[in-house]
Design an enzyme around this catalytic site. Structure first.
Site, PDB file in Angstrom:
ATOM      1  N   LYS A 113       3.526 -15.179   3.253  1.00 58.40           N
ATOM      2  CA  LYS A 113       3.411 -15.961   2.020  1.00 58.40           C
ATOM      3  C   LYS A 113       4.839 -16.294   1.606  1.00 58.40           C
ATOM      4  O   LYS A 113       5.315 -15.940   0.513  1.00 58.40           O
ATOM      5  CB  LYS A 113       2.657 -15.129   0.962  1.00 58.40           C
ATOM      6  CG  LYS A 113       2.287 -15.862  -0.300  1.00 58.40           C
ATOM      7  CD  LYS A 113       1.193 -16.892  -0.124  1.00 58.40           C
ATOM      8  CE  LYS A 113       0.962 -17.635  -1.427  1.00 58.40           C
ATOM      9  NZ  LYS A 113       0.152 -18.844  -1.284  1.00 58.40           N
ATOM     10  N   TYR A 131       0.826  -1.217   0.000  1.00 57.19           N
ATOM     11  CA  TYR A 131       0.000   0.000   0.000  1.00 57.19           C
ATOM     12  C   TYR A 131       0.858   1.264   0.000  1.00 57.19           C
ATOM     13  O   TYR A 131       0.401   2.331  -0.372  1.00 57.19           O
ATOM     14  CB  TYR A 131      -0.939   0.036   1.213  1.00 57.19           C
ATOM     15  CG  TYR A 131      -2.019  -1.027   1.209  1.00 57.19           C
ATOM     16  CD1 TYR A 131      -2.191  -1.878   0.127  1.00 57.19           C
ATOM     17  CD2 TYR A 131      -2.878  -1.164   2.284  1.00 57.19           C
ATOM     18  CE1 TYR A 131      -3.164  -2.847   0.122  1.00 57.19           C
ATOM     19  CE2 TYR A 131      -3.869  -2.146   2.289  1.00 57.19           C
ATOM     20  CZ  TYR A 131      -3.999  -2.984   1.209  1.00 57.19           C
ATOM     21  OH  TYR A 131      -4.976  -3.941   1.225  1.00 57.19           O
ATOM     22  N   ASP A 183     -10.943  -8.172   7.880  1.00 54.20           N
ATOM     23  CA  ASP A 183     -12.346  -8.056   7.435  1.00 54.20           C
ATOM     24  C   ASP A 183     -13.045  -9.410   7.514  1.00 54.20           C
ATOM     25  O   ASP A 183     -14.206  -9.510   7.911  1.00 54.20           O
ATOM     26  CB  ASP A 183     -12.424  -7.528   5.999  1.00 54.20           C
ATOM     27  CG  ASP A 183     -12.666  -6.026   5.983  1.00 54.20           C
ATOM     28  OD1 ASP A 183     -12.398  -5.372   7.007  1.00 54.20           O
ATOM     29  OD2 ASP A 183     -13.131  -5.505   4.943  1.00 54.20           O
ATOM     30  N   ASP A 208      -5.237  -6.454   6.212  1.00 54.96           N
ATOM     31  CA  ASP A 208      -6.438  -5.752   5.756  1.00 54.96           C
ATOM     32  C   ASP A 208      -7.527  -6.776   5.417  1.00 54.96           C
ATOM     33  O   ASP A 208      -8.674  -6.694   5.860  1.00 54.96           O
ATOM     34  CB  ASP A 208      -6.055  -4.925   4.512  1.00 54.96           C
ATOM     35  CG  ASP A 208      -7.158  -3.987   4.070  1.00 54.96           C
ATOM     36  OD1 ASP A 208      -8.159  -3.846   4.795  1.00 54.96           O
ATOM     37  OD2 ASP A 208      -7.017  -3.390   2.977  1.00 54.96           O
TER      38      ASP A 208
END
Ligand code: NAD
Length: 356
Positions: A191, A142, A251, A247
């Site tokens: 990852k 980001y 959620d 993020d």
């Protein structure tokens, strides 16, 4: 105690639930003998309309000069067509970067009274959901360089994902420290089978774990973690992960608890001045109807008392009052179920005030 609190009232429904949260904070001040002074700060759509940008420097400065920041939520359809750097969400990124807030903590807790609203199978939800996600907030993809170019035949876009060792270490420590204050289990999500940033992440986390022998540690790949959160959420205590994975996973974690209107969050850096906000957006579709659920924002104020002001009793008072109101069967429309009494935003806050 006397505290100066920056208040970002935000857009649409946000103005309603922030207003109600301030009533709760005033009640706490009255009961415990504190003085809270509120400093209004414009951000998001509100700031775009008034100043032409989502977080003017003077507004950011006000936040830095306060003891803490209460943030509603920003955005709405009227600003959706603006260019990327002028959109309300840019205000959020600028606030996090400007205040050096590199860690975001979101609890995923199921309120037993609302368990039937969880989309998970009843037997899975009944095992309990009580974990927190510690998300890195100022690095990763980001904040890397974004660009879209034409290579002569077609458009090509790229987003650069960067992490340095010190960024990983400071968020890793917050993960371990948070686990230490809870059930002492930490899951580090990455990852590492594909990404270099994740391999560095894992290397630093493995160095850190030597300093925290009392914390049970595991690595988990992000795709597996997304599955495990719905399959067996009771296994988690603290999850620590990078910005984009956090993020998305946070959620997902909020959905399984049943109500987006119940989840607070905190963002902190190296000082006690942090930003406290509900995880949901500005709910433009229900603005002005006195139906938005104010509890996530009210519980965010409780987190502010606990983490920025070291006022655990005041935080407990709010959390217990919310629990008592739910126990008595009062709900806002988003959480209604059979046999419950549905109240408006103002009226459910009145009930919380009564309990405090
Ligand atoms: P949203 O969270 O605002 O709403 C999603 C759905 O949940 C809507 O139907 C809404 O009515 C409902 N909802 C949300 N919070 C609720 C509450 N407290 N009580 C009852 N119902 C509630 O997400 P969205 O619709 O995708 O986004 C709306 C705007 O909010 C967009 O402009 C988006 O960019 C912005 N947004 C801001 C933040 C933030 O400021 N941190 C976060 C998410 C979205």
């Amino acid at each position: 105690m006397e505290k100066k609190i920056a208040v970002i009232r935000g857009d649409h429904s946000s103005r309603e639930f922030v207003r109600e949260t301030l009533r709760v904070m005033d009640r706490i001040a009255e009961k415990y003998g504190h003085t809270f002074r509120y400093v209004d700060v414009a951000m998001g759509g509100d700031a775009i309309d008034r100043f032409g940008e989502p977080l003017p420097a003077a507004e950011l400065q006000k936040c830095k000069e306060c003891d803490s920041v209460l943030l509603g939520s920003v955005g709405g359809p009227e600003w959706d067509s603006l260019p990327g750097d002028k959109r309300p969400e840019k205000g959020l990124l600028a606030l996090r970067a400007g205040m050096g807030l590199y860690s975001n903590v979101r609890p995923a807790t199921i309120w037993p009274q609302l368990a039937p609203a969880s989309p998970l199978r009843a037997d899975i939800a009944a095992n309990g959901i009580d974990f927190v996600i510690v998300r890195e907030l100022t690095g990763g993809v980001y904040f890397g360089e974004h660009k879209t170019e034409n290579n002569g035949t077609e458009e090509v876009a790229q987003d650069n994902m960067i992490y340095s060792a010190h960024e990983i270490e400071r968020i890793g420590r917050i993960g371990f420290e948070t686990a230490r204050r809870r059930r002492k289990k930490l899951t580090s999500v990455d990852k590492a089978n594909v990404l270099d940033t994740s391999r560095l992440w894992r290397k630093i986390m493995h160095q850190l774990k030597e300093e925290y022998p009392d914390v049970e540690y595991e690595d988990m790949l992000v795709d597996n973690c997304a599955m495990q959160i719905v399959k067996n959420p009771a296994q988690f205590d603290v999850i620590v992960t990078e910005n984009m994975f956090g993020d998305i996973l946070s959620d997902e974690a909020s959905m399984i608890t049943g109500s987006i209107g119940m989840i607070p969050s905190s963002s902190l850096g190296d000082t006690s001045n942090g930003v406290y906000e509900p995880i949901h957006g500005s709910a433009p579709d229900i603005a002005g109807k006195n139906i938005v659920n104010p509890m996530a924002c009210i519980l965010s104020a409780a987190m502010m008392f606990r983490y920025s002001f070291d006022m655990p009793e005041e935080a407990d008072a709010i959390e217990k009052a919310v629990g008592a109101v739910l126990d008595k069967g009062y709900r806002t429309a988003d959480n209604q179920s059979e046999g419950c009494t549905v109240l408006g935003t103002i009226e459910i806050t009145d009930k919380i005030l009564e309990e405090i």
